[in-house]
Design a protein around this motif. Structure first.
Motif, PDB file in Angstrom:
ATOM      1  N   LEU A  57       0.842  -1.205   0.000  1.00  0.00           N
ATOM      2  CA  LEU A  57       0.000   0.000   0.000  1.00  0.00           C
ATOM      3  C   LEU A  57       0.876   1.254   0.000  1.00  0.00           C
ATOM      4  N   SER A 100     -10.160   5.354  -6.738  1.00  0.00           N
ATOM      5  CA  SER A 100      -9.191   5.790  -7.751  1.00  0.00           C
ATOM      6  C   SER A 100      -8.439   4.600  -8.318  1.00  0.00           C
ATOM      7  N   TYR A 101      -8.090   3.665  -7.443  1.00  0.00           N
ATOM      8  CA  TYR A 101      -7.340   2.494  -7.879  1.00  0.00           C
ATOM      9  C   TYR A 101      -8.151   1.655  -8.864  1.00  0.00           C
ATOM     10  N   PHE A 125      -1.069   4.613  -1.488  1.00  0.00           N
ATOM     11  CA  PHE A 125      -2.447   4.763  -1.016  1.00  0.00           C
ATOM     12  C   PHE A 125      -2.437   5.681   0.213  1.00  0.00           C
ATOM     13  N   LYS A 160       2.491   1.575  -3.437  1.00  0.00           N
ATOM     14  CA  LYS A 160       1.533   2.063  -4.432  1.00  0.00           C
ATOM     15  C   LYS A 160       0.982   3.446  -4.090  1.00  0.00           C
ATOM     16  N   LYS A 172      -8.614   3.349 -12.260  1.00  0.00           N
ATOM     17  CA  LYS A 172      -7.395   3.349 -13.060  1.00  0.00           C
ATOM     18  C   LYS A 172      -7.056   1.946 -13.568  1.00  0.00           C
ATOM     19  N   LYS A 173      -7.136   0.983 -12.672  1.00  0.00           N
ATOM     20  CA  LYS A 173      -6.676  -0.368 -13.008  1.00  0.00           C
ATOM     21  C   LYS A 173      -7.680  -1.150 -13.854  1.00  0.00           C
ATOM     22  N   ASP A 228      -9.206   6.192  -2.138  1.00  0.00           N
ATOM     23  CA  ASP A 228      -8.045   5.466  -2.656  1.00  0.00           C
ATOM     24  C   ASP A 228      -8.469   4.193  -3.380  1.00  0.00           C
ATOM     25  N   ALA A 229      -9.436   3.494  -2.802  1.00  0.00           N
ATOM     26  CA  ALA A 229      -9.926   2.271  -3.448  1.00  0.00           C
ATOM     27  C   ALA A 229     -10.608   2.610  -4.770  1.00  0.00           C
ATOM     28  N   TYR A 270      -4.183   8.395  -3.401  1.00  0.00           N
ATOM     29  CA  TYR A 270      -3.704   7.590  -4.530  1.00  0.00           C
ATOM     30  C   TYR A 270      -3.847   8.328  -5.850  1.00  0.00           C
ATOM     31  N   SER A 271      -4.898   9.140  -5.961  1.00  0.00           N
ATOM     32  CA  SER A 271      -5.169   9.867  -7.212  1.00  0.00           C
ATOM     33  C   SER A 271      -4.178  10.998  -7.463  1.00  0.00           C
TER      34      SER A 271
END
Ligand code: BES
Ligand code: MN
Ligand code: ZN
Length: 489
Positions: A217, A351-352, A222, A220, A355-356, A348-349, A328-329
């Protein structure tokens, strides 16, 4: 064990037969049942009014040890929810009388003016959910769940509805899995443990499971989520569950708030607000249970479940009001209230996953604000979405499952209130009014162009008093809603 049965009551022995009775109409096809009802209604104390009950022991008409008549009230008031309720009550009654099995007579769909399989579905749901007890932490266990629940139906229904029974059972088991997670005390579901329970169950169903530990985390970035976790001795986790059927055309992402305990952090909650905060992972439980159910139901859509898991605690390492973190963003957030932690882990979750996985549709579910409970009470969830069609789909699934939802507004101009003097955003609005709306608007800053809805379940995720088909504690709200919704999306 649940089963559909079509038997001759005169010939086959039954321990306990439940007959739902309508006050002003005969709602059964079986003539033997109708004649029993006629006899029951001759009693002064039983008319079939809602909540009324009477028991016949070893009546001569049928081979049953006891027949319990349960009132449903008038035909025009009868609906799926009253059937769920009567079935739940019947099961609870047998549990309390220590009877290990029951046979529930399903009314005729035609006579109650409902379309099959709706009434049968409702009765199975009420019975299955009502058979749940959470007594893991009691040394002295008073009762146990029923070993066998059967539903008396016509032969053709018994022959054709096996699949239906299986899918309802799967969804109800999901709801029960979520309830158990919610009821588990926070000392037994610290982020690492909570994650493991979910991962182990998900792997058994062949879902793809990924877990990010604290190191990952951090790597990455977060940042918002890590800021919430900072005060706890227990390290955060992020779980990604993937249900990936062959030839899927669309991807739906579900994000669930997983705060295993919300003390408020440095903005510590007062006594009275802390006692139920083990339930602050109800969104996470709903997402995990939905994915586990989907793995068995096998719909065509690809579904990703993202669950950020943290414990919100005060300590020397905790985030302070005024701290600024990079999410995260990349957007920075001024944490003005450490008790507004849910939105920090969710962004964060969100944005992740955007993106993913670039999902077509993104829905998050969270025990996000007390303000939503003020607005809608304890039984109705708030739905926030600028996509009216998506909101409407959620609301109609809510009507079908009786996990009720209400479409709330997302006024653009309220965003003004989330501007920070020092960072891109602050995590609480300047005004305390409309707190569930500003929380949703905060999340909306991180979804980009993705079709998105947010469901605030702070009210209906937990019950202080149980009802006919849910005990005190976690309700598992969201699982039945999502399973219904995902069939439509
Ligand atoms: N987990 C709570 C929301 C909540 C309240 C859930 C009651 C269930 C029942 C959330 O993290 C929270 O503390 N929200 C604050 C936000 C405020 C500080 C802007 C709230 O609602 O008071
Ligand atoms: Mn909080
Ligand atoms: Zn919270």
């Amino acid at each position: 064990m649940l089963e559909l049965k079509s038997i001759d009551l005169k010939k086959v022995k039954t321990e306990t037969l439940i007959i739902p009775v309508c006050e002003d109409r005969d709602i059964h096809d079986d003539r033997m049942i109708s004649s029993l009802i006629t006899r029951a209604k001759k009693l002064k104390e039983f008319k079939g009014d809602k909540g009324e009950e009477v028991i016949f022991y070893t009546p001569p008409e049928v081979k049953a040890d006891r027949v319990i008549f349960m009132g449903l009230g008038k035909l025009k008031e009868l609906n799926a929810e009253s059937l769920r309720t009567v079935a739940g009550k019947a099961v609870k009654k047998c549990i309390n009388m220590d009877l290990p099995e029951v046979l529930i007579a399903s009314p005729s769909a035609k006579k109650i003016k409902m379309e099959m399989p709706l009434p049968l579905e409702a009765i199975i749901e009420g019975a299955c959910l009502g058979n749940h007890l959470f007594d893991k932490y009691k040394d002295e266990k008073k009762h146990s769940s029923l070993k066998k629940i059967s539903f008396l139906v016509k032969r053709d229904v018994a022959e054709s509805s096996g699949k239906l029974l299986k899918s309802i059972t799967t969804i109800c088991e999901g709801t029960i899995f979520a309830r158990d997670l919610i009821n588990t005390p926070s000392n037994d579901k610290k982020p690492e443990q909570f994650t493991k329970i979910i991962a182990d169950t998900a792997k058994k169903e062949n879902l793809k499971v990924k877990i990010f530990d604290e190191k990952e985390l951090k790597r990455k970035k977060f940042g918002a989520m890590l800021a919430v976790a900072a005060g706890s001795e227990s390290k955060p986790r992020m779980i990604v569950l993937e249900y990936n059927p062959k030839d899927a055309k669309k991807t739906v992402a579900l994000v669930g708030k997983g705060v295993t305990f919300d003390s408020g952090g440095i903005n510590l909650k007062p006594t009275g607000s802390l006692e139920e905060m083990k339930s602050d992972m109800s969104g996470a439980a709903a997402v995990a249970a939905t994915l586990i159910a989907l793995a068995k139901l096998k719909p065509k859509t690809k579904v990703i479940g993202i669950i950020p898991v943290v414990e919100n605690m005060p300590s020397g390492n905790a985030s302070r009001p005024g701290d600024i973190v990079k999410s995260y963003s990349g957007k920075t957030v001024e944490i003005l209230n450490t008790d507004a932690e849910g939105r920090l882990i969710l962004i964060d979750a969100i944005s992740y996953v955007v993106k993913k996985y670039k999902p077509e549709t993104l829905i998050d579910i969270a025990t996000l604000t007390g303000a939503c409970v003020v607005a809608l009470g304890e039984k109705i969830a708030g739905v926030f979405s600028s996509d009216d069609e998506l909101a409407q789909s959620i609301i109609s699934s809510g009507e079908k499952t009786y996990e009720r939802c209400w479409h709330m507004p997302l006024p653009d101009d309220y965003k003004e209130d989330l501007k920070s003097d020092f960072a891109d955003l602050k995590n609480i609005a300047g005004s305390r009014w409309g707190g569930s709306i500003t929380a949703a608007l905060f999340l909306s800053e991180f979804v980009g162009d993705t079709r998105w809805a947010h469901i605030d379940i702070a009210g209906p995720s937990y019950m202080k008093k149980g009802n006919a088909y849910c005990g005190v504690g976690g309700t598992g709200f969201g699982v039945r809603l999502f399973c219904d919704l995902l069939e439509k999306l």
